[in-house]
Write an enzyme that holds these catalytic residues in place. Structure first.
Site, mmCIF file in Angstrom:
data_model
loop_
_atom_site.group_PDB
_atom_site.id
_atom_site.type_symbol
_atom_site.label_atom_id
_atom_site.label_comp_id
_atom_site.label_asym_id
_atom_site.label_seq_id
_atom_site.Cartn_x
_atom_site.Cartn_y
_atom_site.Cartn_z
ATOM 1 N N LYS A 150 -4.627 7.146 1.786
ATOM 2 C CA LYS A 150 -3.437 7.017 1.094
ATOM 3 C C LYS A 150 -3.474 6.324 -0.390
ATOM 4 O O LYS A 150 -3.093 6.948 -1.398
ATOM 5 C CB LYS A 150 -2.471 6.528 1.791
ATOM 6 C CG LYS A 150 -1.059 6.198 1.324
ATOM 7 C CD LYS A 150 -0.257 7.415 0.437
ATOM 8 C CE LYS A 150 0.963 7.136 0.032
ATOM 9 N NZ LYS A 150 1.543 7.973 -0.744
ATOM 10 N N LYS B 48 1.522 -1.080 -6.401
ATOM 11 C CA LYS B 48 1.014 -1.821 -5.217
ATOM 12 C C LYS B 48 -0.171 -0.938 -4.565
ATOM 13 O O LYS B 48 -1.141 -1.253 -4.388
ATOM 14 C CB LYS B 48 2.049 -1.836 -4.045
ATOM 15 C CG LYS B 48 1.449 -2.215 -2.626
ATOM 16 C CD LYS B 48 2.453 -2.053 -1.521
ATOM 17 C CE LYS B 48 2.695 -0.533 -1.545
ATOM 18 N NZ LYS B 48 3.269 0.134 -0.368
ATOM 19 N N SER C 124 2.425 2.213 3.321
ATOM 20 C CA SER C 124 1.247 2.319 2.405
ATOM 21 C C SER C 124 0.851 1.076 2.473
ATOM 22 O O SER C 124 1.183 0.187 1.581
ATOM 23 C CB SER C 124 1.634 2.978 1.115
ATOM 24 O OG SER C 124 2.138 4.204 1.149
HETATM 25 P P1 NAD Z 1 12.196 0.990 0.338
HETATM 26 O O1 NAD Z 1 12.220 -0.398 -0.344
HETATM 27 O O2 NAD Z 1 13.214 2.127 0.063
HETATM 28 O O3 NAD Z 1 12.368 0.814 2.099
HETATM 29 C C1 NAD Z 1 11.884 -0.421 2.754
HETATM 30 C C2 NAD Z 1 12.728 -1.022 3.733
HETATM 31 O O4 NAD Z 1 12.196 -1.974 4.451
HETATM 32 C C3 NAD Z 1 14.103 -1.624 3.047
HETATM 33 O O5 NAD Z 1 15.144 -0.959 3.493
HETATM 34 C C4 NAD Z 1 13.991 -3.119 3.423
HETATM 35 O O6 NAD Z 1 15.146 -3.757 3.612
HETATM 36 C C5 NAD Z 1 13.112 -3.106 4.642
HETATM 37 N N1 NAD Z 1 12.416 -4.454 4.867
HETATM 38 C C6 NAD Z 1 11.670 -5.128 4.211
HETATM 39 N N2 NAD Z 1 11.327 -6.285 4.917
HETATM 40 C C7 NAD Z 1 11.889 -5.842 6.091
HETATM 41 C C8 NAD Z 1 11.428 -6.717 7.296
HETATM 42 N N3 NAD Z 1 10.828 -8.006 7.581
HETATM 43 N N4 NAD Z 1 12.259 -6.444 8.693
HETATM 44 C C9 NAD Z 1 12.770 -5.078 8.615
HETATM 45 N N5 NAD Z 1 13.093 -4.549 7.461
HETATM 46 C C10 NAD Z 1 12.483 -4.774 6.176
HETATM 47 O O7 NAD Z 1 10.737 1.502 0.410
HETATM 48 P P2 NAD Z 1 10.381 3.108 0.789
HETATM 49 O O8 NAD Z 1 10.321 3.935 -0.429
HETATM 50 O O9 NAD Z 1 11.122 3.490 2.107
HETATM 51 O O10 NAD Z 1 8.729 2.918 1.309
HETATM 52 C C11 NAD Z 1 8.249 2.294 2.497
HETATM 53 C C12 NAD Z 1 6.966 2.642 2.742
HETATM 54 O O11 NAD Z 1 6.490 3.854 2.281
HETATM 55 C C13 NAD Z 1 6.223 1.941 1.409
HETATM 56 O O12 NAD Z 1 5.034 1.075 2.024
HETATM 57 C C14 NAD Z 1 5.859 2.897 0.215
HETATM 58 O O13 NAD Z 1 4.725 2.428 -0.331
HETATM 59 C C15 NAD Z 1 5.673 3.978 1.176
HETATM 60 N N6 NAD Z 1 5.781 5.444 0.650
HETATM 61 C C16 NAD Z 1 7.086 5.557 0.009
HETATM 62 C C17 NAD Z 1 7.346 6.708 -0.606
HETATM 63 C C18 NAD Z 1 8.563 7.260 -1.314
HETATM 64 O O14 NAD Z 1 8.632 8.207 -1.886
HETATM 65 N N7 NAD Z 1 9.561 6.161 -1.095
HETATM 66 C C19 NAD Z 1 6.282 7.595 -0.477
HETATM 67 C C20 NAD Z 1 5.145 7.648 0.341
HETATM 68 C C21 NAD Z 1 4.996 6.487 0.989
#
Ligand code: NAD
Length: 295
Positions: free
Chosen positions: A176, A245, A102
């Site tokens: 989104k 965010k 997102s």
């Molecule tokens: P999360 O924090 O669980 O996962 C993010 C991952 O990215 C982590 O495992 C972290 O170690 C990794 N990361 C961070 N910096 C990095 C880098 N430089 N290189 C490689 N890996 C790196 O977050 P999430 O819940 O999986 O969300 C991911 C995205 O999806 C976000 O933008 C969030 O807003 C969006 N999103 C989340 C949900 C949800 O229900 N969790 C739903 C829709 C959208």
């Protein structure tokens, strides 16, 4: 979409967190050969156990495939990963980057422009439906990008849910963020409404039953409250800081296009206070508990 693909196709994913891991798992189950990287060792191990091919860096994972998915926390991180990939030569002509994080719509437009200079395509395809939606393949995928480019990635995307192409690059990220501004508003207001009703003497389940048959219902009253708040688990897998965010991206967009949103700004302000006071990794559904305990 349950038929496996005829022959293995390579795909890369950077970001194997709460969402990235179940998404990658669905591609693995469909027969894709999935290359991945995450900064977290635990995430890399989980991905490998699911059958993924772990790489030592994001650049290596991206270089291993003609299509690379980003599922990262925010635009700053997405931009850094792309800058590193450009500088290291990991991107070749014709590579497709799909940012399913997102992210900020204007940053996505800039990323599309700088990648186009290298003949690399960019699609924004953020999702709604949470961790359970990712596991079940029932996400809504809000896609921005060239129509033919999106069409070319349809199988990959539809393994995760329903594709809604909303416009050119950036449009997916815009819609989104707006969706999550609504969701943040609904969750906050539903939580306050339940609290008010309870203090008046009606129990939470009865209040929700009434809302869910009435015009006040929403994803918060129909799903979040019954699944994560009433049972006291607060384990939706979507962090409060990520919701904040997204709400900020939406109000930033409102300012950019000149639409006043006093309620949207207020939603950002109240969420900011709650997120600041909750533990760093708190689930977004914890705001219901925070509201109950705030006095
Ligand atoms: P999360 O924090 O669980 O996962 C993010 C991952 O990215 C982590 O495992 C972290 O170690 C990794 N990361 C961070 N910096 C990095 C880098 N430089 N290189 C490689 N890996 C790196 O977050 P999430 O819940 O999986 O969300 C991911 C995205 O999806 C976000 O933008 C969030 O807003 C969006 N999103 C989340 C949900 C949800 O229900 N969790 C739903 C829709 C959208």
């Amino acid at each position: 979409m349950s038929e496996p693909i005829a022959a293995p196709i390579d795909v890369a994913i950077v970001g194997l967190g709460n969402m990235g891991t179940p998404m990658a798992t669905r591609w693995l189950e469909a027969g894709y050969r999935v290359h991945g990287f995450d900064l977290s060792e635990a995430a890399r191990e989980r991905f490998e156990a699911a059958g993924g091919i772990v790489h030592d860096t994001a650049d290596e994972a991206i270089a291993a495939s003609a299509v690379a998915i980003l599922m990262l926390p925010n635009s700053a991180i997405v931009n850094q990963v792309l800058t590193d990939a450009i500088d290291s030569g990991a991107l070749s002509s014709g590579t497709v980057i799909i940012d399913m994080s997102s992210s900020e719509p204007t940053e996505s437009q800039k990323n599309a422009a700088r990648l186009a200079e290298l003949d690399v395509r960019f699609i924004d395809a953020p999702v709604s439906g949470g961790v359970r939606g990712a596991q079940a393949g029932t996400l809504t995928i809000m896609v921005g990008g060239d129509e033919q480019q999106v069409e070319n990635q349809r199988d990959l995307l539809e393994r995760l849910g329903t594709v809604v192409r909303v416009g050119p690059v950036g449009a997916g990220h815009a819609v989104k963020a707006l969706n999550n501004l609504l969701s943040a508003t609904h969750l906050w207001m539903t939580s306050e409404a339940v609290l008010i009703g309870e203090r008046f003497g009606v129990d939470a389940e009865t209040i929700l039953k009434a809302f869910n048959g009435s015009s006040g219902r929403s994803g918060s009253s129909e799903v979040k409250w019954p699944k994560f708040i009433l049972p006291g688990t607060y384990d939706s897998g979507f962090a409060g800081r990520l919701m904040l965010k997204d709400a900020k991206i939406a109000t930033g967009l409102a300012r950019e296009v000149g639409v006043p949103t006093s309620l949207g700004e207020e939603v950002v302000a109240v969420w900011q206070k709650a997120v600041d006071e909750l533990p760093a990794g708190a689930d977004h559904t914890e705001i219901a508990r925070w509201l109950r305990e705030r006095e």
